[in-house]
Design an enzyme around this catalytic site. Structure first.
Site, PDB file in Angstrom:
ATOM      1  N   HIS A 187       0.807  -1.221   0.000  1.00 34.56           N
ATOM      2  CA  HIS A 187       0.000   0.000   0.000  1.00 34.56           C
ATOM      3  C   HIS A 187       0.838   1.269   0.000  1.00 34.56           C
ATOM      4  O   HIS A 187       0.369   2.319  -0.425  1.00 34.56           O
ATOM      5  CB  HIS A 187      -1.038  -0.038   1.121  1.00 34.56           C
ATOM      6  N   GLU A 429     -11.092 -10.806  -5.229  1.00 37.61           N
ATOM      7  CA  GLU A 429      -9.656 -10.780  -4.911  1.00 37.61           C
ATOM      8  C   GLU A 429      -9.204 -12.026  -4.174  1.00 37.61           C
ATOM      9  O   GLU A 429      -8.041 -12.171  -3.824  1.00 37.61           O
ATOM     10  CB  GLU A 429      -9.292  -9.519  -4.119  1.00 37.61           C
ATOM     11  N   ASP A 453      -4.386  -8.574  -4.400  1.00 37.88           N
ATOM     12  CA  ASP A 453      -4.535  -9.710  -3.506  1.00 37.88           C
ATOM     13  C   ASP A 453      -4.720 -11.006  -4.291  1.00 37.88           C
ATOM     14  O   ASP A 453      -4.175 -12.038  -3.926  1.00 37.88           O
ATOM     15  CB  ASP A 453      -5.727  -9.497  -2.563  1.00 37.88           C
ATOM     16  N   ARG A 463       2.601 -10.135  -1.448  1.00 39.87           N
ATOM     17  CA  ARG A 463       2.737  -8.911  -2.240  1.00 39.87           C
ATOM     18  C   ARG A 463       3.723  -7.926  -1.617  1.00 39.87           C
ATOM     19  O   ARG A 463       4.165  -6.984  -2.255  1.00 39.87           O
ATOM     20  CB  ARG A 463       1.367  -8.247  -2.440  1.00 39.87           C
ATOM     21  N   CYS A 500      -9.739  -3.059 -10.253  1.00 41.65           N
ATOM     22  CA  CYS A 500      -9.144  -1.925  -9.540  1.00 41.65           C
ATOM     23  C   CYS A 500      -7.794  -2.276  -8.931  1.00 41.65           C
ATOM     24  O   CYS A 500      -7.188  -1.469  -8.250  1.00 41.65           O
ATOM     25  CB  CYS A 500     -10.093  -1.383  -8.483  1.00 41.65           C
TER      26      CYS A 500
HETATM   27  C1  PEP Z   1      -6.537  -5.444  -4.613  1.00 41.08           C
HETATM   28  O1  PEP Z   1      -6.349  -6.310  -3.750  1.00 41.08           O
HETATM   29  O2  PEP Z   1      -6.273  -5.603  -5.811  1.00 41.08           O
HETATM   30  C2  PEP Z   1      -7.078  -4.125  -4.242  1.00 41.08           C
HETATM   31  C3  PEP Z   1      -7.415  -3.245  -5.151  1.00 41.08           C
HETATM   32  O3  PEP Z   1      -7.218  -3.848  -2.915  1.00 41.08           O
HETATM   33  P1  PEP Z   1      -6.006  -3.486  -1.953  1.00 41.08           P
HETATM   34  O4  PEP Z   1      -4.802  -3.193  -2.805  1.00 41.08           O
HETATM   35  O5  PEP Z   1      -6.417  -2.282  -1.164  1.00 41.08           O
HETATM   36  O6  PEP Z   1      -5.843  -4.721  -1.130  1.00 41.08           O
HETATM   37 MG    MG Z   2      -7.200  -6.149  -1.768  1.00 40.09          MG
END
Ligand code: PEP
Ligand code: MG
Length: 538
Positions: A187, A429, A453, A463, A500
């Site tokens: 993040h 996800e 995810d 990740r 996303c």
């Molecule tokens: C994802 O997991 O792809 C996502 C968009 O959510 P986050 O990155 O906040 O886990």
């Molecule tokens: Mg996610």
């Protein structure tokens, strides 16, 4: 030169500012000056009390007097001479630091409570732990390193940056950052792209290779860092920066053009945001909507939960700014690498597989409901959709909908307006959700594939871990199959399928996603124009 992972594009040249690690250390240290240590402990107690009084006042207003009572019991514990006294006695008699003394006292209290038969009493152990953690973080003065930056446009070098550190970065003061650890979809990396701050992560040992004030070049495109470069390298990079800026300027010509592929298919490009103020960048880059509002950033860098009213104002601001354009707001996705200092959760062996996101929300109405109510109330001011993260089964989605329905009924009784027909969807996800996409598609209004995810779970490659980043491959056939399956299932049921996760803005992946018929690409605002160019060439 150091090689790392490109986390956010762009170049920067500047002086190093080292993040001083403020580890919550409970290491036992011998203390000479006992009085000074007692004073330090008292200071942390006083600060904790002030924070708790503030939280209590706010909670009384927002969740009612009886629920806010818990904070009174926390304050009482701080005032309790037996508790604070025991820590002071330990400091005095054992000549040890306040952190270690506090840790020991909290531990002995928790052990006593844990062994009690009565569940209510056992829970008091958690209260003691909670208060203990608060005092501990006040003792160590966490999270203050950013306020120490005095020079302009420094390059932050850190072992790691938390998502909340990154969300607070000021572009006028920070030119770039480089870390030892982390992956492209951590993040911190995602926030860097949102803020358009160049970043290189996962260099292994940058913190051991530079010191405060060193001059470095950060190449966020190649994912490299050059330490104390010579004149000719600086010249070379000045030319690269010039070219890069020219290319960025050229891409701006695409801002107001519809995204249509060569074969005539219209594709929507949306943006991901973390904070209400990110909307400015979204509009500047011509996004057609917001495909993911990561609301957890509203909950960070503060001492208490944002209440319903505060959240309502934030969501309302975003939907109003976006006008008719859709805004997909995701319910709280805390856990994994996103933590809240005031919501201590048990340490977990596998935080990404643990008590997070919808799992936590379904367990905690006191957190979930105020957020849903705030979203519902904001829904009359624009085109708001609600999205639930980490859904693994139809049942979980229906449970979330049930709480949403309860909130609707409550608001109705209170005479508050909301859009009863607002759309609700899920993040796909978890591999199980992709495999069950056919079934889920019948219930939801839309899907949004969360590849960040989905990839880590499918390929069993954390990740956040640069050591396994070579395995973290969006184009792995297994990932492509799951994506295709999800898109097909949505379309078969007449539903929209978005993405996303970071893959949606990944230049190498975009062509195949277009081919699969993905309806909506949602990405960091900084990736939009380049993605548009690629889609239009497809
Ligand atoms: C994802 O997991 O792809 C996502 C968009 O959510 P986050 O990155 O906040 O886990
Ligand atoms: Mg996610």
């Amino acid at each position: 030169m150091k090689k790392g992972i490109s986390a956010s594009k762009g170049y920067a040249i500047g002086n190093v500012f080292m993040k001083k690690e403020s580890k919550v250390s409970v290491e036992k240290r011998y203390i000479e000056d006992i009085q000074e240590e007692e004073k330090r402990f008292q200071g942390a107690l006083d600060l904790s009390k002030k924070q708790l009084q503030k939280i209590k006042r706010k909670s009384e207003k927002e969740i009612g007097k009886d629920k806010a009572e818990v904070f009174e019991s926390h304050i009482m514990l701080l005032d309790d001479e037996e508790f604070a006294g025991a820590v002071k006695v330990k400091i005095k008699t054992e000549h040890i630091n306040a952190e270690a003394a506090l840790h020991d006292v909290v531990d002995s209290y928790v052990k006593i409570f844990d062994n009690m038969e009565d569940e209510y009493m056992r829970e008091r152990g958690a209260d003691v732990k909670d208060v203990g953690n608060r005092v501990l973080s006040n003792l160590t003065g966490q999270g203050s390193f950013l306020s120490e930056i005095e020079d302009d446009r420094v390059v932050i070098v850190a072992h790691d940056l938390t998502p909340s550190d990154t969300a607070q970065l000021d572009k006028n003061k920070v030119a770039a950052f480089v870390t030892d650890i982390g992956g492209r979809t951590s993040h911190s990396a995602i926030m860097a792209r949102t803020l358009e701050i160049p970043a290189v992560v996962g260099t292994n040992d940058i913190t051991e290779s530079v010191k405060d004030g060193d001059f470095i070049i950060v190449d966020g495109i190649e994912g490299i860092v050059i330490i104390n470069p010579d004149e000719s390298t600086i010249k070379q990079y000045e030319n690269k920066i010039k070219k890069y800026n020219e290319e960025m300027e050229k891409l701006k010509e695409l801002i107001n053009i519809e995204t249509i592929t060569k074969s005539g298919k219209k594709v929507e490009i949306f943006a991901n945001i973390g904070k209400p103020q990110d909307v400015e960048q979204v509009l500047k880059n011509g996004a057609q909507g917001i495909g993911l509002f990561r609301t957890e950033f509203l909950y960070m860098d503060r001492e208490d939960m944002p209440g319903e009213e505060e959240q309502f104002q934030a969501y309302r601001h975003v939907v109003e700014k976006m006008g008719e354009k859709p805004v997909v707001i995701r319910t709280l996705d805390i856990g994994g690498d996103k933590k809240l200092s005031y919501l201590p959760l048990p340490e977990e062996m596998n935080p990404f597989l643990g008590y997070r996101a919808i799992r936590l929300c379904l367990d905690r109405d006191d957190i979930f409901k105020p957020q849903l109510r705030a979203m519902l109330r904001a829904s009359v001011f624009g085109n708001l959709k609600i999205m639930f993260p980490m859904i693994s089964s139809v049942e979980e989605f229906l449970q979330a909908k049930k709480v949403l329905k309860q909130c609707m009924n409550e608001l109705e009784k209170e005479g508050k307006k909301f859009n009863r027909n607002l759309e609700t969807g899920i993040m796909v996800e978890i591999p199980a959700a992709a495999l069950e996409a056919e079934e889920l598609a019948r219930h939801v209004d839309f899907f949004s594939i969360g590849t960040n995810d989905l990839i880590q779970y499918t390929l069993a490659a954390d990740r956040m871990n640069e050591k396994v980043s070579y395995l973290y491959n969006p184009m792995h056939p297994a990932i492509l199959k799951l994506i295709k399956k999800t898109i097909d299932a949505a379309h078969k049921n007449g539903k929209l399928c978005a993405m996303c996760g970071e893959m949606a803005g990944d230049e190498n992946s975009i062509p195949i996603l277009v081919e699969y018929g993905l309806d909506e690409f949602s990405m960091s605002a900084s990736s939009i124009l380049k993605a548009k160019q690629i889609i239009m060439e497809k």
